[in-house]
Design a protein around this motif. Structure first.
Motif, mmCIF file in Angstrom:
data_model
loop_
_atom_site.group_PDB
_atom_site.id
_atom_site.type_symbol
_atom_site.label_atom_id
_atom_site.label_comp_id
_atom_site.label_asym_id
_atom_site.label_seq_id
_atom_site.Cartn_x
_atom_site.Cartn_y
_atom_site.Cartn_z
ATOM 1 N N PRO A 28 41.694 39.740 39.701
ATOM 2 C CA PRO A 28 42.546 39.608 38.533
ATOM 3 C C PRO A 28 42.084 40.573 37.605
ATOM 4 N N LYS A 29 40.901 41.265 37.330
ATOM 5 C CA LYS A 29 40.289 42.313 36.634
ATOM 6 C C LYS A 29 40.908 43.625 37.035
ATOM 7 N N ILE A 30 41.220 43.710 38.299
ATOM 8 C CA ILE A 30 41.736 45.253 38.541
ATOM 9 C C ILE A 30 43.083 45.215 38.782
ATOM 10 N N ALA A 31 44.045 44.208 38.617
ATOM 11 C CA ALA A 31 45.412 44.329 38.744
ATOM 12 C C ALA A 31 45.933 45.061 37.987
ATOM 13 N N PRO A 32 47.234 45.555 38.453
ATOM 14 C CA PRO A 32 47.972 46.599 37.433
ATOM 15 C C PRO A 32 48.456 45.760 36.338
ATOM 16 N N GLU A 33 48.975 46.553 35.196
ATOM 17 C CA GLU A 33 49.566 45.725 33.870
ATOM 18 C C GLU A 33 50.749 45.024 34.493
ATOM 19 N N GLY A 34 50.783 43.747 34.040
ATOM 20 C CA GLY A 34 52.087 43.246 34.494
ATOM 21 C C GLY A 34 51.759 42.105 35.675
ATOM 22 N N MET A 35 50.821 42.144 36.230
ATOM 23 C CA MET A 35 50.542 41.458 37.340
ATOM 24 C C MET A 35 49.235 40.567 36.965
ATOM 25 N N THR A 36 49.578 39.211 37.233
ATOM 26 C CA THR A 36 48.505 38.189 37.124
ATOM 27 C C THR A 36 48.256 37.561 38.480
ATOM 28 N N VAL A 37 46.880 37.549 38.921
ATOM 29 C CA VAL A 37 46.335 37.162 40.080
ATOM 30 C C VAL A 37 45.526 35.955 39.746
ATOM 31 N N SER A 38 45.921 34.965 40.508
ATOM 32 C CA SER A 38 45.076 33.604 40.649
ATOM 33 C C SER A 38 44.895 32.944 42.150
ATOM 34 N N ALA A 39 43.866 31.911 42.025
ATOM 35 C CA ALA A 39 43.451 31.643 43.172
ATOM 36 C C ALA A 39 44.483 30.280 43.738
ATOM 37 N N LEU A 40 44.603 30.344 44.955
ATOM 38 C CA LEU A 40 45.373 29.028 45.592
ATOM 39 C C LEU A 40 44.542 28.055 45.656
ATOM 40 N N PRO A 41 44.686 26.584 45.667
ATOM 41 C CA PRO A 41 43.750 25.622 45.847
ATOM 42 C C PRO A 41 42.954 26.001 47.471
#
Ligand code: FMN
Length: 188
Positions: A28-41
């Motif tokens: 999540p911290k290194i993703a490019p601008e405009g991309m959100t990263v979250s964990a699946l269950p």
């Protein structure tokens, strides 16, 4: 890039101190601008695939929850160790369940693979088995750049639970940027 590109991570390790979880935590911290990263269950509570369970009880809630979030996402990053030169059983089991869903969530979905291990080649053998499995699911797996995190135990900080090695961070962020472009190409 689209205003918000939603990417979800599917983790193949259940271990509390998982190095692959540390890679996932870092994204999540290194993703490019405009991309959100979250964990699946977690895949932890998914029972071993059994067609009788599927027919008599339907799909487990744990599988439905993962599927729903994959459907809502623009892309999936599968982050996993290599077990015995292949895909960990728990991850394969999760994929087996997902593959039987009527609206199969990985069909046509952009997928990125990241493997890490304590060995030198970072789970490369698992990576090619996983690619083969995903062919049958008709997933759109990005070819290159690949990420195989070798000797990963030396590239993380167990205190923060994140990757700290700069060249590994550069490699991961470059791969995510390539994935954002790949997602746009697949969608176009
Ligand atoms: N590491 C490899 O590089 N190749 C292997 O084939 C491999 N097989 C393994 C099989 C099992 C059952 C286990 C428990 C570990 C194996 N390892 C192998 C070592 C894992 O890469 C190492 O334990 C790694 O830290 C697991 O990932 P995690 O930290 O995210 O849980």
């Amino acid at each position: 890039m689209a205003e918000s590109m939603k990417v979800v991570t599917l983790l193949g390790s259940l271990r509390k101190g998982s190095f692959n979880a540390m890679v996932a935590n870092t994204l999540p911290k290194i993703a490019p601008e405009g991309m959100t990263v979250s964990a699946l269950p977690s895949i932890r509570d998914i029972p071993i695939y059994d067609a009788d369970i599927q027919q008599e009880e339907g799909f487990p809630a744990s599988v439905e929850a993962i599927a729903e979030q994959i459907r809502a996402a623009d892309g999936v990053v599968i982050i996993t160790p290599e077990y015995n030169y292949s895909v960990p059983g728990g991850l394969k089991n999760a994929i087996d369940w997902l593959s039987r869903l009527p609206e199969q969530p990985l069909a046509g979905k952009p997928v990125l693979i990241q493997t890490s291990s304590m060995g030198a080649i970072g789970g490369a053998r698992c990576q090619y088995h996983l690619r083969q499995i995903l062919v049958f699911l008709d997933a759109m797996v990005m070819n290159k750049p690949e990420f195989m995190g070798g000797v990963i135990q030396n590239k993380v900080d167990p205190q923060t639970g994140e990757v700290v090695d700069q060249s590994t961070l550069d490699h991961l962020s470059g791969q995510l940027t390539a994935f954002s472009k790949y997602i746009q190409r697949v969608k176009a």
